[in-house]
Design an enzyme around this catalytic site. Structure first.
Site, PDB file in Angstrom:
ATOM      1  CE  LYS A 142      -0.639   0.199   5.130  1.00 32.16           C
ATOM      2  NZ  LYS A 142      -1.408   0.160   6.610  1.00 32.16           N
TER       3      LYS A 142
ATOM      4  CE1 TYR B 251      12.740  32.133   4.820  1.00 31.02           C
ATOM      5  CE2 TYR B 251      12.740  29.248   4.104  1.00 31.02           C
ATOM      6  CZ  TYR B 251      13.011  30.775   4.117  1.00 31.02           C
ATOM      7  OH  TYR B 251      12.325  30.704   2.901  1.00 31.02           O
TER       8      TYR B 251
END
Length: 347
Positions: free
Chosen positions: A33, A242
């Site tokens: 999956k 940042y």
């Protein structure tokens, strides 16, 4: 080329499946999956079929289409989410086997696809998918008369071998399926490792195929090399990235590499993991941003073209530990921008 390179060893996946199959006292399927846990469902399922897998498990009907296209007719493809509204045509045309989760799904399946194969999923305590004991008791005779291909449940705590829930669920599963002449399945990777009492007729390993815990004997499957775009020298007191979350405390050589949280490298790894140049660790400094990561390469005399995030020194579970998550999330989050190279790809 600037894109990072993700190397996927399909032979390692096949070898991990074979190891888990040897541990299983039953037939062994494979859970593929989420696009083969992020590594490419078509490539993964084909290699597993070559290794001997004949039963495959996906989460959604839509995922089953990719597996059927890759494998052709023959292998059985089971759908954990069962028979959802609107799925009948795909289930019929693709020859999928829905794992029925409720009386409502059972009625839908019988009405829209009479005679089409199906399985049953039972809730033995995880309280996520599957019929409740009373619900199962009410429809059991009708369901069994139609000849389900499989009856399954799922363990909640298989990665904790001593957890009482494991034995409780196995006992509940036996009670709910007593007298059913139908193949049964309870164990995924963790359940295989718990031993024969959990194997029943079919095991369906998932994360262990892809090199993840709790299968500690798994061969590593993925390597991820991030290209260096630029290097620069910082003086003490200069910040990086940042919000200036890291400030150089000494003269520092900095490398900026081409990858970030858009590629599945979680922001929680900011200032909190390591890249590698051969055997030399290079710590991440500053924030992981969307496309870029900054790395302290002061320990290197020469900066290579790429630095390794996943490989010999750091697997998916080690990286997950640094990120405060699990290896499943690292694997399934690997982004679409990587240049993917498959080793062991057979035609």
């Amino acid at each position: 080329m600037v894109a990072a390179r993700l190397t996927i060893d399909l032979n390692a996946i096949a070898a991990n499946w074979q190891r888990l199959a040897r541990l299983s006292r039953s037939e062994t399927g494979a859970t593929v999956k989420a696009d083969g846990y992020g590594l490419g469902a078509a490539q993964v399922s084909r290699r597993l079929a070559q290794a001997g897998a004949r039963k495959f498990f996906v989460a959604l009907t839509e995922e089953g289409a990719a597996i059927r296209q890759a494998l052709g007719n023959g292998p059985e493809i089971y759908v954990y989410s069962g028979h959802m509204a609107g799925d009948a045509q795909s289930i019929r045309n693709l020859g999928l086997i829905p794992l029925i989760n409720s009386a409502e799904q059972l009625a839908r399946h019988f009405e829209s696809l009479p005679g089409h194969p199906f399985g049953i999923q039972l809730n033995t305590g995880m309280n996520r998918l599957g019929m409740e004991p009373r619900e199962w008791a009410a429809v059991r005779d009708i369901a069994l008369q139609a000849g389900p291909a499989l009856i399954m449940s799922h363990l909640a705590c298989a990665d904790e071998p001593d957890h009482l829930m494991n034995t409780q669920q196995a006992d509940t599963f036996r009670t709910m399926t007593e007298g059913c002449a139908v193949p049964r399945s309870l164990a995924a990777t963790g359940g295989v490792l718990l031993g024969p009492a959990f194997h029943f007729d079919l095991t369906r390993p998932g994360v262990g195929l892809y090199g993840g815990a709790p299968f500690m004997d798994a061969y590593p499957v993925v390597e991820l090399a991030l290209p260096v775009i630029q290097t620069r020298d910082l003086e003490p007191g200069e910040p990086v990235g940042y919000n200036c979350t890291w400030v150089a405390g000494r003269p520092t050589r900095l490398a900026t590499v081409a990858a970030g949280y858009a590629d599945g490298i979680l922001r929680s790894l900011s200032n909190n993991t390591t890249l590698w140049a051969g055997d030399t660790p290079c710590p991440v400094v500053g924030r992981v941003s969307m496309d870029l990561i900054t790395v302290d390469v002061s320990a290197l005399s020469d900066v290579p073209e790429t630095l390794e995030l996943l490989g010999a020194h750091q697997g998916v579970d080690e990286l997950a530990r640094d990120a405060g998550t699990i290896g499943y999330e690292i694997l399934t989050g690997l982004g679409a921008r990587y240049r993917r190279r498959y080793e062991g790809l057979r035609t």
